[in-house]
Write a protein that holds these residues in place. Sequence first.
Motif, PDB file in Angstrom:
ATOM      1  N   THR A 309      91.900-111.114  -7.949  1.00  0.00           N
ATOM      2  CA  THR A 309      90.876-110.997  -6.916  1.00  0.00           C
ATOM      3  C   THR A 309      89.546-110.688  -7.581  1.00  0.00           C
ATOM      4  O   THR A 309      89.499-110.134  -8.684  1.00  0.00           O
ATOM      5  N   THR A 310      88.465-111.076  -6.904  1.00  0.00           N
ATOM      6  CA  THR A 310      87.115-110.813  -7.416  1.00  0.00           C
ATOM      7  C   THR A 310      86.350-109.981  -6.405  1.00  0.00           C
ATOM      8  O   THR A 310      86.367-110.266  -5.202  1.00  0.00           O
ATOM      9  N   ILE A 311      85.692-108.942  -6.911  1.00  0.00           N
ATOM     10  CA  ILE A 311      84.873-108.073  -6.074  1.00  0.00           C
ATOM     11  C   ILE A 311      83.445-108.077  -6.617  1.00  0.00           C
ATOM     12  O   ILE A 311      83.185-108.513  -7.734  1.00  0.00           O
ATOM     13  N   VAL A 312      82.529-107.591  -5.802  1.00  0.00           N
ATOM     14  CA  VAL A 312      81.159-107.418  -6.271  1.00  0.00           C
ATOM     15  C   VAL A 312      80.612-106.103  -5.722  1.00  0.00           C
ATOM     16  O   VAL A 312      80.824-105.768  -4.551  1.00  0.00           O
ATOM     17  N   LYS A 313      79.952-105.360  -6.593  1.00  0.00           N
ATOM     18  CA  LYS A 313      79.244-104.146  -6.200  1.00  0.00           C
ATOM     19  C   LYS A 313      77.759-104.474  -6.087  1.00  0.00           C
ATOM     20  O   LYS A 313      77.217-105.210  -6.911  1.00  0.00           O
ATOM     21  N   GLU A 314      77.096-103.894  -5.070  1.00  0.00           N
ATOM     22  CA  GLU A 314      75.676-104.158  -4.844  1.00  0.00           C
ATOM     23  C   GLU A 314      74.846-102.907  -5.122  1.00  0.00           C
ATOM     24  O   GLU A 314      75.161-101.828  -4.621  1.00  0.00           O
ATOM     25  N   TYR A 315      73.807-103.111  -5.904  1.00  0.00           N
ATOM     26  CA  TYR A 315      72.854-102.044  -6.216  1.00  0.00           C
ATOM     27  C   TYR A 315      71.478-102.484  -5.727  1.00  0.00           C
ATOM     28  O   TYR A 315      71.000-103.566  -6.093  1.00  0.00           O
ATOM     29  N   SER A 316      70.840-101.653  -4.939  1.00  0.00           N
ATOM     30  CA  SER A 316      69.519-101.980  -4.395  1.00  0.00           C
ATOM     31  C   SER A 316      68.434-101.288  -5.207  1.00  0.00           C
ATOM     32  O   SER A 316      68.591-100.135  -5.631  1.00  0.00           O
ATOM     33  N   ARG A 317      67.308-101.997  -5.427  1.00  0.00           N
ATOM     34  CA  ARG A 317      66.174-101.408  -6.139  1.00  0.00           C
ATOM     35  C   ARG A 317      64.903-102.164  -5.774  1.00  0.00           C
ATOM     36  O   ARG A 317      64.966-103.231  -5.132  1.00  0.00           O
ATOM     37  N   PRO A 318      63.734-101.652  -6.178  1.00  0.00           N
ATOM     38  CA  PRO A 318      62.482-102.343  -5.843  1.00  0.00           C
ATOM     39  C   PRO A 318      62.373-103.687  -6.566  1.00  0.00           C
ATOM     40  O   PRO A 318      62.791-103.829  -7.719  1.00  0.00           O
ATOM     41  N   TYR A 319      61.810-104.664  -5.891  1.00  0.00           N
ATOM     42  CA  TYR A 319      61.526-105.972  -6.468  1.00  0.00           C
ATOM     43  C   TYR A 319      60.232-105.892  -7.262  1.00  0.00           C
ATOM     44  O   TYR A 319      59.225-105.375  -6.781  1.00  0.00           O
ATOM     45  N   THR A 320      60.259-106.395  -8.491  1.00  0.00           N
ATOM     46  CA  THR A 320      59.075-106.328  -9.345  1.00  0.00           C
ATOM     47  C   THR A 320      58.456-107.686  -9.622  1.00  0.00           C
ATOM     48  O   THR A 320      57.345-107.771 -10.142  1.00  0.00           O
ATOM     49  N   GLY A 321      59.189-108.761  -9.297  1.00  0.00           N
ATOM     50  CA  GLY A 321      58.703-110.093  -9.618  1.00  0.00           C
ATOM     51  C   GLY A 321      59.096-110.558 -11.002  1.00  0.00           C
ATOM     52  O   GLY A 321      58.694-111.645 -11.438  1.00  0.00           O
ATOM     53  N   ALA A 322      59.892-109.764 -11.725  1.00  0.00           N
ATOM     54  CA  ALA A 322      60.330-110.144 -13.064  1.00  0.00           C
ATOM     55  C   ALA A 322      61.217-111.390 -12.990  1.00  0.00           C
ATOM     56  O   ALA A 322      61.845-111.672 -11.963  1.00  0.00           O
ATOM     57  N   GLU A 323      61.256-112.128 -14.078  1.00  0.00           N
ATOM     58  CA  GLU A 323      62.053-113.353 -14.114  1.00  0.00           C
ATOM     59  C   GLU A 323      63.516-113.047 -13.794  1.00  0.00           C
ATOM     60  O   GLU A 323      64.104-112.110 -14.332  1.00  0.00           O
ATOM     61  N   GLY A 324      64.085-113.836 -12.919  1.00  0.00           N
ATOM     62  CA  GLY A 324      65.482-113.664 -12.531  1.00  0.00           C
ATOM     63  C   GLY A 324      65.689-112.796 -11.307  1.00  0.00           C
ATOM     64  O   GLY A 324      66.759-112.818 -10.701  1.00  0.00           O
ATOM     65  N   GLU A 325      64.689-112.001 -10.934  1.00  0.00           N
ATOM     66  CA  GLU A 325      64.808-111.178  -9.722  1.00  0.00           C
ATOM     67  C   GLU A 325      64.614-112.041  -8.471  1.00  0.00           C
ATOM     68  O   GLU A 325      63.861-113.012  -8.492  1.00  0.00           O
ATOM     69  N   ILE A 326      65.269-111.642  -7.407  1.00  0.00           N
ATOM     70  CA  ILE A 326      65.160-112.354  -6.133  1.00  0.00           C
ATOM     71  C   ILE A 326      64.705-111.377  -5.062  1.00  0.00           C
ATOM     72  O   ILE A 326      65.294-110.301  -4.916  1.00  0.00           O
ATOM     73  N   PRO A 327      63.652-111.691  -4.313  1.00  0.00           N
ATOM     74  CA  PRO A 327      63.245-110.815  -3.209  1.00  0.00           C
ATOM     75  C   PRO A 327      64.187-111.021  -2.017  1.00  0.00           C
ATOM     76  O   PRO A 327      64.268-112.106  -1.462  1.00  0.00           O
ATOM     77  N   TYR A 328      64.894-109.968  -1.629  1.00  0.00           N
ATOM     78  CA  TYR A 328      65.873-110.086  -0.550  1.00  0.00           C
ATOM     79  C   TYR A 328      65.358-109.529   0.781  1.00  0.00           C
ATOM     80  O   TYR A 328      65.459-110.192   1.812  1.00  0.00           O
ATOM     81  N   TYR A 329      64.827-108.323   0.767  1.00  0.00           N
ATOM     82  CA  TYR A 329      64.485-107.658   2.019  1.00  0.00           C
ATOM     83  C   TYR A 329      63.015-107.273   2.026  1.00  0.00           C
ATOM     84  O   TYR A 329      62.567-106.480   1.199  1.00  0.00           O
TER      85      TYR A 329
END
Length: 379
Positions: A309-329
């Motif tokens: 089985t595969t699980i995923v843990k979610e960690y929330s933090r501020p969006y900075t605009g760095a490469e690879g980051e995605i603005p979610y909320y």
Amino acid sequence: MYYNTIVIGAGFAGAVSARLLAEKGEKVLILEQRPHIGGNAYDRLDQAGVLIHQYGPHIFHTNSEKVFDFLSRFTEWRDYQHRVVARFLPGSDAVMPVPFNLTSLRIAFGEEEGARLEEKLRARFGREQKVGILALRQEEDEDLKKVADYVYEHVFVHYTVKQWGTPPEQIDPATTARVPVFLSTDDRYFQDRWQGIPKDGYTALFEKMLDHPNITVLTGTPAGKRLTFGDNILFDGAVFDGKVVYTGALDELFDCRFGRLPYRTLDFQFETLDREWFQPRGTVNYTVDEDFTRITEFKYFSGQQLPKTTIVKEYSRPYTGAEGEIPYYAIINPENMALYGRYQELAAKYLGLVLLGRLAEYRYYNMDAITLRAIETFA
């Protein structure tokens, strides 16, 4: 090749728009900077053969027949009723349903006390009602306030601090007011008429939606490589007189000249485990401990029978605009909306530019809501 419309982004907002325009006879070009279609709903098979949601869990639910009928043209549905539980005691595996309901009430307070509180709640508000904890706190009855305080402390406040990075004293009362106590034993996370997961996955749904002779899709192609917004909209260096449906971040369209619009982003930690199942529900919220907000186990969504089985843990933090980051909320407050308004004014001078979606409009949409928004915008 002449295009009537250029769509920037191949998520729900862009794909639904492209399909509707193509069926009207328009030639549509989609420019998608990621290497895949589907936006944040993109799913794929991992090395263990588990169908994972690359950008966090996406559960389809809607009360809109128009939305359900439209999307059902491109997929069959696997019946899935999302049920979420919360680990509500530090260091304990004990869980209760969320949103907080009558089953949660008896877990929290015990059978006898839970039954007494249930009787009071139903006598005051009726059956099958959703009552905000702020409303409960304003009641004169101390027992009703006690329920509200419990939900605030064990379900809401610590989780919200992790999700939004906001100290408890700065949490908007309007946000607190929306936290419900559901006077029912219905432990589904949603009560919408139609609920489910695309039978073959979201990516397959998007592949069928975009399979039209009038649609050209270019992935791995940032819009800035082909489109320029100056005195006019230029496409490959020439003035473009068609429509542009823009679904990306509006501040980034204008190089963040007034400053970056604030968002929260997410980090995902995927783990494949050598066991059939890991947790009792598809999603478990960690409301009082751990740095992550929740764990999702994807086999509940797909119904796959696999030894791992595969699980995923979610960690929330501020969006900075760095490469690879995605603005979610989007972080909605008067200051940020005023900043968004300045970018709206820049966009308004381009008569053919249509802003559509959670990034372009700086607001949150569920999948059904953005599908309906795209249908109505097209109309």
